[in-house]
Scaffold this motif. Structure first.
Motif, mmCIF file in Angstrom:
data_model
loop_
_atom_site.group_PDB
_atom_site.id
_atom_site.type_symbol
_atom_site.label_atom_id
_atom_site.label_comp_id
_atom_site.label_asym_id
_atom_site.label_seq_id
_atom_site.Cartn_x
_atom_site.Cartn_y
_atom_site.Cartn_z
ATOM 1 N N ALA A 117 0.817 -1.226 0.000
ATOM 2 C CA ALA A 117 0.000 0.000 0.000
ATOM 3 C C ALA A 117 0.848 1.273 0.000
ATOM 4 C CB ALA A 117 -0.976 -0.014 1.173
ATOM 5 N N PRO A 118 1.894 1.370 0.841
ATOM 6 C CA PRO A 118 2.712 2.586 0.792
ATOM 7 C C PRO A 118 3.328 2.839 -0.584
ATOM 8 C CG PRO A 118 3.165 1.385 2.808
ATOM 9 C CD PRO A 118 2.283 0.508 1.976
ATOM 10 N N VAL A 119 3.745 1.767 -1.278
ATOM 11 C CA VAL A 119 4.367 1.923 -2.595
ATOM 12 C C VAL A 119 3.331 2.294 -3.655
ATOM 13 C CG1 VAL A 119 5.547 0.685 -4.465
ATOM 14 C CG2 VAL A 119 6.361 0.462 -2.109
ATOM 15 N N THR A 120 2.191 1.598 -3.644
ATOM 16 C CA THR A 120 1.196 1.833 -4.703
ATOM 17 C C THR A 120 0.345 3.066 -4.447
ATOM 18 O OG1 THR A 120 -0.337 0.298 -3.633
ATOM 19 C CG2 THR A 120 1.039 -0.598 -5.383
ATOM 20 N N LEU A 121 -0.023 3.316 -3.204
ATOM 21 C CA LEU A 121 -0.927 4.428 -2.897
ATOM 22 C C LEU A 121 -0.189 5.717 -2.539
ATOM 23 C CD1 LEU A 121 -3.646 2.548 -0.805
ATOM 24 C CD2 LEU A 121 -3.759 3.203 -3.215
ATOM 25 N N LYS A 122 0.872 5.589 -1.762
ATOM 26 C CA LYS A 122 1.596 6.793 -1.329
ATOM 27 C C LYS A 122 2.803 7.076 -2.219
ATOM 28 C CE LYS A 122 1.351 7.980 3.050
ATOM 29 N NZ LYS A 122 1.459 8.075 4.506
ATOM 30 N N LYS A 123 3.020 6.191 -3.222
ATOM 31 C CA LYS A 123 4.146 6.348 -4.165
ATOM 32 C C LYS A 123 5.485 6.421 -3.429
ATOM 33 C CE LYS A 123 1.009 6.671 -7.331
ATOM 34 N NZ LYS A 123 0.471 5.388 -7.817
ATOM 35 N N MET A 124 5.574 5.682 -2.338
ATOM 36 C CA MET A 124 6.818 5.630 -1.582
ATOM 37 C C MET A 124 7.804 4.727 -2.333
ATOM 38 S SD MET A 124 7.131 4.582 2.475
ATOM 39 C CE MET A 124 6.036 5.803 3.173
ATOM 40 N N LYS A 125 9.080 5.082 -2.308
ATOM 41 C CA LYS A 125 10.097 4.229 -2.931
ATOM 42 C C LYS A 125 10.203 2.929 -2.126
ATOM 43 C CE LYS A 125 11.851 7.097 -6.132
ATOM 44 N NZ LYS A 125 10.640 7.891 -6.340
ATOM 45 N N LYS A 126 10.455 1.826 -2.844
ATOM 46 C CA LYS A 126 10.467 0.506 -2.198
ATOM 47 C C LYS A 126 11.436 0.432 -1.010
ATOM 48 C CE LYS A 126 8.924 -3.788 -2.071
ATOM 49 N NZ LYS A 126 9.216 -4.926 -2.918
ATOM 50 N N PRO A 127 12.681 0.909 -1.148
ATOM 51 C CA PRO A 127 13.606 0.821 -0.003
ATOM 52 C C PRO A 127 13.091 1.582 1.231
ATOM 53 C CG PRO A 127 14.818 1.322 -2.021
ATOM 54 C CD PRO A 127 13.359 1.458 -2.354
ATOM 55 N N GLU A 128 12.499 2.755 0.994
ATOM 56 C CA GLU A 128 11.965 3.532 2.115
ATOM 57 C C GLU A 128 10.782 2.792 2.748
ATOM 58 O OE1 GLU A 128 9.785 7.797 3.137
ATOM 59 O OE2 GLU A 128 10.356 7.360 1.066
ATOM 60 N N ALA A 129 9.909 2.246 1.890
ATOM 61 C CA ALA A 129 8.750 1.497 2.395
ATOM 62 C C ALA A 129 9.202 0.297 3.223
ATOM 63 C CB ALA A 129 7.876 1.043 1.230
ATOM 64 N N GLU A 130 10.258 -0.359 2.782
ATOM 65 C CA GLU A 130 10.776 -1.522 3.520
ATOM 66 C C GLU A 130 11.372 -1.098 4.858
ATOM 67 O OE1 GLU A 130 13.346 -3.771 0.942
ATOM 68 O OE2 GLU A 130 11.636 -4.719 -0.083
ATOM 69 N N GLN A 131 12.004 0.068 4.863
ATOM 70 C CA GLN A 131 12.568 0.583 6.116
ATOM 71 C C GLN A 131 11.454 0.878 7.125
ATOM 72 O OE1 GLN A 131 14.994 3.997 5.305
ATOM 73 N NE2 GLN A 131 16.206 3.796 7.163
ATOM 74 N N VAL A 132 10.394 1.534 6.643
ATOM 75 C CA VAL A 132 9.237 1.833 7.499
ATOM 76 C C VAL A 132 8.608 0.535 7.992
ATOM 77 C CG1 VAL A 132 6.896 2.799 7.515
ATOM 78 C CG2 VAL A 132 8.749 4.069 6.424
ATOM 79 N N ALA A 133 8.443 -0.425 7.073
ATOM 80 C CA ALA A 133 7.811 -1.703 7.422
ATOM 81 C C ALA A 133 8.623 -2.444 8.477
ATOM 82 C CB ALA A 133 7.652 -2.568 6.177
ATOM 83 N N MET A 134 9.946 -2.455 8.329
ATOM 84 C CA MET A 134 10.780 -3.167 9.306
ATOM 85 C C MET A 134 10.665 -2.525 10.685
ATOM 86 S SD MET A 134 11.970 -5.826 7.920
ATOM 87 C CE MET A 134 12.984 -6.295 9.332
ATOM 88 N N ARG A 135 10.518 -1.208 10.711
ATOM 89 C CA ARG A 135 10.364 -0.528 11.994
ATOM 90 C C ARG A 135 9.080 -0.983 12.692
ATOM 91 N NH1 ARG A 135 10.440 4.563 10.311
ATOM 92 N NH2 ARG A 135 8.328 5.172 10.874
ATOM 93 N N HIS A 136 7.996 -1.085 11.908
ATOM 94 C CA HIS A 136 6.721 -1.488 12.505
ATOM 95 C C HIS A 136 6.704 -2.988 12.820
ATOM 96 C CE1 HIS A 136 4.903 2.399 12.318
ATOM 97 N NE2 HIS A 136 5.109 2.503 11.019
ATOM 98 N N LEU A 137 7.345 -3.791 11.985
ATOM 99 C CA LEU A 137 7.426 -5.232 12.281
ATOM 100 C C LEU A 137 8.235 -5.472 13.551
ATOM 101 C CD1 LEU A 137 7.900 -6.702 8.690
ATOM 102 C CD2 LEU A 137 5.926 -7.055 10.200
ATOM 103 N N GLU A 138 9.272 -4.672 13.732
ATOM 104 C CA GLU A 138 10.052 -4.778 14.965
ATOM 105 C C GLU A 138 9.190 -4.401 16.170
ATOM 106 O OE1 GLU A 138 14.322 -3.200 16.679
ATOM 107 O OE2 GLU A 138 13.964 -3.239 14.525
ATOM 108 N N ALA A 139 8.372 -3.365 16.001
ATOM 109 C CA ALA A 139 7.513 -2.901 17.105
ATOM 110 C C ALA A 139 6.504 -3.969 17.518
ATOM 111 C CB ALA A 139 6.788 -1.619 16.709
ATOM 112 N N VAL A 140 6.052 -4.800 16.561
ATOM 113 C CA VAL A 140 5.091 -5.857 16.906
ATOM 114 C C VAL A 140 5.787 -7.199 17.146
ATOM 115 C CG1 VAL A 140 3.233 -4.708 15.645
ATOM 116 C CG2 VAL A 140 4.548 -6.507 14.493
#
Length: 257
Positions: free
Chosen positions: A112-135
């Protein structure tokens, strides 16, 4: 408790005169509710009381028949409003996880961040890893979601919703499909969000969560809000007979322990 005590703050969500029917069945009857920034509101009530339909009307997964839902001051029912743009700011976690089974955990979170927010894949993965770590699931980033337990899937679903950086999180009975022994791991993640100040509306049967994490508890009965108040008011001295009746079993169970 996460509540923003500033009295001048505008509600993040304001619902007025909301009605919804399915065929001849009137599921929501004149619902009025406001949710303040940073507030955790839990919605309780018997099955069929309209809780999930109310939640789904907040982000227009269900279209109300009448009434208004304002989010950040914008009427979601107004023709000129970009509902999809507003909806990007509303995360939703479902009872049944709703993950993409043909993708691994990380791809579920970055789609969703890549397709809807047009976030670059590496940045989206960085954000995702932060949230996966949090959970607590950073080590499962490359895992096939089909191999996860129910509790792990639900924690991925929460991380995935957080990757869109929402202002509001909606939870529709997020633990009801889980085995009792893994309910706690999901509730703990939700407690963390509440501590961090996330605005949350939670439909739940977990009364202890409602009692200890909510700023406000809303009791629904047959399509209306029969009563709302602080956890102390609702659990300590409910005024409506239906609220007392609904809570009696829970309170009796606690007194037996």
């Amino acid at each position: 408790m996460a509540m923003n005590t500033a009295t001048s703050a505008e509600p993040m969500v304001r619902i007025e005169g909301l009605r919804k029917s399915f065929g001849n069945l009137e599921v929501l009857r004149d619902i009025n509710l406001a949710v303040m920034p940073g507030e955790v509101v839990t919605i309780i009530g018997a099955s069929g009381s309209g809780k999930s339909t109310l939640l789904r009307c907040i982000n227009l997964l269900e279209t109300p028949d009448a009434g208004h839902v304002w989010f950040h001051g914008a009427d979601l029912a107004a023709e000129h409003v970009d509902v999809n743009r507003l909806r990007e700011k509303i995360g939703m976690v479902f009872q049944g996880f709703n993950l993409f089974n043909n993708m691994n955990v990380l791809d579920n979170c970055t789609l969703a961040p890549v397709t809807l927010k047009k976030m670059k894949k590496p940045e989206a993965e960085q954000v995702a890893m932060r949230h996966l770590e949090a959970v607590g699931l950073a080590n499962f980033a490359k895992a096939d979601v089909n191999n996860l337990s129910g509790g792990q899937k639900q924690r991925v679903a929460i991380a995935r919703a957080l990757c869109m950086q929402p202002d509001l999180m909606l939870f529709d009975e997020p633990t009801s499909a889980l085995d009792p022994e893994i309910v706690g791991e999901v509730l703990e993640v939700m407690r963390g969000l509440a501590r961090d100040g996330m605005t949350m509306v939670v439909v739940t049967h977990e009364m202890q969560f409602a009692k200890t994490v909510s700023d406000r508890v809303v009791f629904m009965d047959k399509g209306i809000i029969a009563e709302e108040g602080s956890p102390a008011e609702i659990f300590g001295s409910p005024k409506h007979p239906r609220t007392r009746e609904f809570l009696a079993r829970y309170l009796d169970d606690k007194s037996d322990e």
